[in-house]
Scaffold this motif. Structure first.
Motif, PDB file in Angstrom:
ATOM      1  N   GLY A  41      46.352  40.138  45.862  1.00 27.29           N
ATOM      2  CA  GLY A  41      45.439  41.220  46.212  1.00 27.29           C
ATOM      3  C   GLY A  41      44.010  40.708  46.141  1.00 27.29           C
ATOM      4  O   GLY A  41      43.751  39.513  46.297  1.00 27.29           O
ATOM      5  N   VAL A  42      43.071  41.574  45.868  1.00 26.74           N
ATOM      6  CA  VAL A  42      41.657  41.191  45.814  1.00 26.74           C
ATOM      7  C   VAL A  42      41.418  40.100  44.777  1.00 26.74           C
ATOM      8  O   VAL A  42      40.760  39.086  45.056  1.00 26.74           O
ATOM      9  CB  VAL A  42      40.778  42.422  45.502  1.00 26.74           C
ATOM     10  CG1 VAL A  42      39.334  41.998  45.265  1.00 26.74           C
ATOM     11  CG2 VAL A  42      40.845  43.428  46.642  1.00 26.74           C
ATOM     12  N   TRP A  89      41.014  34.174  43.248  1.00 30.15           N
ATOM     13  CA  TRP A  89      41.415  32.968  42.513  1.00 30.15           C
ATOM     14  C   TRP A  89      41.807  31.855  43.487  1.00 30.15           C
ATOM     15  O   TRP A  89      41.449  30.687  43.285  1.00 30.15           O
ATOM     16  CB  TRP A  89      42.590  33.281  41.597  1.00 30.15           C
ATOM     17  CG  TRP A  89      42.241  33.861  40.268  1.00 30.15           C
ATOM     18  CD1 TRP A  89      42.630  35.076  39.780  1.00 30.15           C
ATOM     19  CD2 TRP A  89      41.463  33.255  39.236  1.00 30.15           C
ATOM     20  NE1 TRP A  89      42.141  35.269  38.513  1.00 30.15           N
ATOM     21  CE2 TRP A  89      41.423  34.165  38.141  1.00 30.15           C
ATOM     22  CE3 TRP A  89      40.790  32.049  39.115  1.00 30.15           C
ATOM     23  CZ2 TRP A  89      40.736  33.900  36.965  1.00 30.15           C
ATOM     24  CZ3 TRP A  89      40.092  31.767  37.936  1.00 30.15           C
ATOM     25  CH2 TRP A  89      40.078  32.682  36.886  1.00 30.15           C
ATOM     26  N   ILE A  90      42.547  32.209  44.519  1.00 30.98           N
ATOM     27  CA  ILE A  90      42.962  31.207  45.501  1.00 30.98           C
ATOM     28  C   ILE A  90      41.731  30.521  46.101  1.00 30.98           C
ATOM     29  O   ILE A  90      41.669  29.288  46.212  1.00 30.98           O
ATOM     30  CB  ILE A  90      43.808  31.854  46.608  1.00 30.98           C
ATOM     31  CG1 ILE A  90      45.182  32.257  46.060  1.00 30.98           C
ATOM     32  CG2 ILE A  90      43.984  30.900  47.795  1.00 30.98           C
ATOM     33  CD1 ILE A  90      46.048  33.021  47.043  1.00 30.98           C
ATOM     34  N   ASN A 127      33.492  25.273  37.767  1.00 29.94           N
ATOM     35  CA  ASN A 127      32.168  25.896  37.814  1.00 29.94           C
ATOM     36  C   ASN A 127      32.196  27.339  37.316  1.00 29.94           C
ATOM     37  O   ASN A 127      31.451  28.203  37.816  1.00 29.94           O
ATOM     38  CB  ASN A 127      31.594  25.849  39.235  1.00 29.94           C
ATOM     39  CG  ASN A 127      30.088  25.997  39.255  1.00 29.94           C
ATOM     40  OD1 ASN A 127      29.410  25.632  38.295  1.00 29.94           O
ATOM     41  ND2 ASN A 127      29.557  26.536  40.326  1.00 29.94           N
ATOM     42  N   MET A 128      33.055  27.611  36.328  1.00 30.00           N
ATOM     43  CA  MET A 128      33.116  28.939  35.734  1.00 30.00           C
ATOM     44  C   MET A 128      32.506  28.896  34.338  1.00 30.00           C
ATOM     45  O   MET A 128      32.214  27.825  33.803  1.00 30.00           O
ATOM     46  CB  MET A 128      34.563  29.447  35.677  1.00 30.00           C
ATOM     47  CG  MET A 128      35.231  29.560  37.028  1.00 30.00           C
ATOM     48  SD  MET A 128      36.817  30.470  36.990  1.00 30.00           S
ATOM     49  CE  MET A 128      36.228  32.172  36.973  1.00 30.00           C
ATOM     50  N   LYS A 129      32.304  30.065  33.775  1.00 28.48           N
ATOM     51  CA  LYS A 129      31.781  30.196  32.430  1.00 28.48           C
ATOM     52  C   LYS A 129      32.836  30.872  31.556  1.00 28.48           C
ATOM     53  O   LYS A 129      32.871  32.090  31.434  1.00 28.48           O
ATOM     54  CB  LYS A 129      30.487  31.010  32.440  1.00 28.48           C
ATOM     55  CG  LYS A 129      29.315  30.269  33.057  1.00 28.48           C
ATOM     56  CD  LYS A 129      28.891  29.115  32.168  1.00 28.48           C
ATOM     57  CE  LYS A 129      27.684  28.401  32.739  1.00 28.48           C
ATOM     58  NZ  LYS A 129      27.237  27.301  31.858  1.00 28.48           N
ATOM     59  N   PRO A 185      33.465  39.275  42.867  1.00 28.19           N
ATOM     60  CA  PRO A 185      34.396  38.366  43.532  1.00 28.19           C
ATOM     61  C   PRO A 185      34.661  37.109  42.698  1.00 28.19           C
ATOM     62  O   PRO A 185      33.709  36.426  42.280  1.00 28.19           O
ATOM     63  CB  PRO A 185      33.675  38.013  44.832  1.00 28.19           C
ATOM     64  CG  PRO A 185      32.220  38.108  44.484  1.00 28.19           C
ATOM     65  CD  PRO A 185      32.124  39.237  43.494  1.00 28.19           C
ATOM     66  N   VAL A 186      35.915  36.817  42.469  1.00 32.04           N
ATOM     67  CA  VAL A 186      36.313  35.717  41.590  1.00 32.04           C
ATOM     68  C   VAL A 186      35.791  34.375  42.101  1.00 32.04           C
ATOM     69  O   VAL A 186      35.492  33.481  41.314  1.00 32.04           O
ATOM     70  CB  VAL A 186      37.848  35.669  41.435  1.00 32.04           C
ATOM     71  CG1 VAL A 186      38.254  34.578  40.466  1.00 32.04           C
ATOM     72  CG2 VAL A 186      38.379  37.020  40.970  1.00 32.04           C
ATOM     73  N   TYR A 187      35.673  34.254  43.413  1.00 32.36           N
ATOM     74  CA  TYR A 187      35.251  32.965  43.969  1.00 32.36           C
ATOM     75  C   TYR A 187      33.764  32.676  43.737  1.00 32.36           C
ATOM     76  O   TYR A 187      33.305  31.571  43.978  1.00 32.36           O
ATOM     77  CB  TYR A 187      35.586  32.884  45.463  1.00 32.36           C
ATOM     78  CG  TYR A 187      35.075  34.029  46.307  1.00 32.36           C
ATOM     79  CD1 TYR A 187      33.781  34.031  46.819  1.00 32.36           C
ATOM     80  CD2 TYR A 187      35.900  35.103  46.611  1.00 32.36           C
ATOM     81  CE1 TYR A 187      33.314  35.079  47.597  1.00 32.36           C
ATOM     82  CE2 TYR A 187      35.455  36.156  47.398  1.00 32.36           C
ATOM     83  CZ  TYR A 187      34.157  36.137  47.886  1.00 32.36           C
ATOM     84  OH  TYR A 187      33.708  37.179  48.658  1.00 32.36           O
TER      85      TYR A 187
END
Length: 320
Positions: free
Chosen positions: A10-11, A16-17, A171-173, A140-142
């Motif tokens: 889903g959203v 994540w993809i 590149n995430m926190k 948005p996860v991206y």
């Protein structure tokens, strides 16, 4: 290059993809819903230019995405499995039980759940519940870098630390929670603001647009850089939080907020639906999403100049 399995597209799952692909990893996806793969690939083609602007790995390619017909095939060789099925305890437990039985023993099983504690979710896992964690992202996860990582009663912290490194490299926190609680941290704070917003609209004090303006042009600007605690620390002047609490602490006893949610009547629902519809006008949601994404990239570039992560101690900034 790692292999990530995404269960539920889903959203959040598609976000994540996009994040995994943009960082040059393989993605194995599974979603039994009709047309799931087509919807995912349409979204990826739409946002890929935005991701390229933000910065992608040299190995990043949409060709690294493979959809599988069964959950077992999707997860069997994955290093991390990101579960994103609907927010129902029975559904999540059932899926996580299947994942636990089908994947390699040292793989991390991460749930994107916005509400359930990992201790609840890992109850259904009969093989290796110690590698089940919550890794809760934000839409948005991206683009949004925050991911809240929490472990349950059976979780081996080594898996949390392993997950922390993986998300950090994308590149995430990662925010390593000290404990676990329903709704985690970010959602509980947003829920409090959402409930108060509904009361304000329900009581006829303000429209949805006026509520949004009150955040966008006021506290939202400060929160983007410093968060609520540091914002109020500065409100205390040279004496910081100590003076702020002495000065404004008594206001906590005043009936300023009504955190119990109002009844979502048909009248209140219509106020909210009509209000947000008028705010959008004739602009399609997809165009608003593109505008949001462009803004987020500019804002994160600006925050990068200021140390980027407002909740960290300011040592890094001082070293500059």
């Amino acid at each position: 290059m790692k292999t990530f399995a995404v269960i539920g597209t889903g959203v959040i799952g598609n976000g994540w993809i996009a994040r995994f692909l943009a960082n040059g990893h393989r993605v194995h996806a599974f979603d039994p819903a009709p047309g799931a793969e087509e919807k995912t690939r349409t979204l990826l083609n739409d946002i890929w230019p935005t991701l390229a602007e933000y910065g992608t790995s040299e190995e990043a390619t949409l060709d690294n995405l493979t959809f599988f017909e069964t959950l077992e095939e999707a997860v069997e060789s994955a290093d991390l499995i990101q579960e994103n099925v609907p927010e129902r305890e029975d559904v999540k437990k059932s899926v996580l039980k299947q994942v636990d039985a089908a994947t390699k023993p040292d793989a991390i099983i991460a749930s994107s759940t916005s509400g359930y504690m990992p201790s609840v979710l890992q109850e259904a896992c009969e093989h290796h519940p110690e590698r089940v964690i919550v890794a809760h992202p934000f839409n948005p996860v991206y683009l949004i870098p925050l991911v809240e990582i929490a472990g349950g009663k059976q979780t081996d912290r080594a898996y949390m630390e392993k997950a922390q490194k993986l998300y950090d490299h994308m590149n995430m926190k990662p925010l390593m929670m000290s404990g676990e609680i329903d709704g985690h941290i970010g959602d509980r704070l947003m829920e409090a603001l959402w409930r108060e917003s509904l009361h304000i609209v329900n009581d006829g004090v303000a429209t949805t647009e006026e509520v949004d303006k009150a955040i966008v042009y006021g506290p939202g600007l400060r929160w983007a850089l410093m968060g609520p605690f540091m914002t109020l620390h500065l409100a205390g002047g040279n004496e910081g939080m100590r003076h702020m609490l002495e000065q404004f602490g008594p206001a906590l006893k005043l009936p300023w907020t009504r955190l119990v949610a109002p009844e979502l009547t048909e009248e209140l629902s219509e106020k909210v639906i009509q209000g947000t519809s008028e705010q959008c006008g004739t602009v399609p949601v997809q165009d608003l999403e593109h505008r949001r994404d462009r803004f987020l990239i500019k804002l994160m570039d600006l925050l990068e100049e200021e140390g980027f992560w407002p909740s960290e101690r300011l040592i890094a900034y001082e070293r500059k």
